[in-house]
Enzyme design. Sequence first.
Site, PDB file in Angstrom:
ATOM      1  CG  LEU A 196      -2.137   1.067   1.290  1.00 39.78           C
ATOM      2  CD1 LEU A 196      -3.007   0.587   0.091  1.00 39.78           C
ATOM      3  CD2 LEU A 196      -2.840   0.801   2.523  1.00 39.78           C
ATOM      4  CB  SER A 197       4.093   2.021   1.570  1.00 43.03           C
ATOM      5  OG  SER A 197       5.198   2.732   1.584  1.00 43.03           O
ATOM      6  N   PRO A 198       3.788   3.599  -1.563  1.00 47.21           N
ATOM      7  CG  PRO A 198       3.118   5.806  -2.318  1.00 47.21           C
ATOM      8  CD  PRO A 198       2.934   4.648  -1.171  1.00 47.21           C
ATOM      9  CB  SER A 209       7.058   0.211   0.589  1.00 48.73           C
ATOM     10  OG  SER A 209       6.903   0.592   2.016  1.00 48.73           O
TER      11      SER A 209
END
Length: 226
Positions: free
Chosen positions: A15-17, A19
């Site tokens: 969900l974390s870009p 990341s």
Amino acid sequence: MGPLTRTVELFYDVLSPYSWLGFEILCRYQNIWNINLQLRPSLITGIMKDSGNKPPGLLPRKGLYMANDLKLLRHHLQIPIHFPKDFLSVMLEKGSLSAMRFLTAVNLEHPEMLEKASRELWMRVWSRNEDITEPQSILAAAEKAGMPAEQAQGLLEKIATPKVKNQLKETTEAACRYGAFGLPITVAHVDGQTHMLFGSDRMELLAHLLGEKWMGPVPPAVNARL
């Protein structure tokens, strides 16, 4: 004897870009730097809750900055990242619980598939504006990663088991113990010391800690374009 392999852990959530950006840079450098890269699927909502942090979309100025930032980083890092059309729904309503449980199951039983499966889930949500919450969406990502359909279905059926749920919880708690307040975090174990670095823009500092050369986000030694 050659140089000792150093362990670097990457705690991430699809969900974390940011990341994704950190993930690709570390995958490009893992052989260049001779590091043992350990991928740690985690749950960003659990880390946010534990730390008292809030998603950037809840602050309009921060959300606008993030959209522009990712557009620039797309070209700089050569990663096909695009903002989802319904950003707030993706981040705040749909989430990534099933996807991260699936990746946890992959890591438990077929860790050799974790890198490709993680990448395909990022490609769905952060490149092609596709769903990552429905079972068929997760299976489609697994298939694109090269996982046999029967194997993927078997892993998907295990995402609600205590073993998988507890493992994801434990990994998320481990990130919190390292001091995480968001994702990604990179944890480097060097010369008996542990260093936690937040974000995807601390790789030059990571190189310094490892005593390695930083050659930019797209090192010439590898064909890094996705």
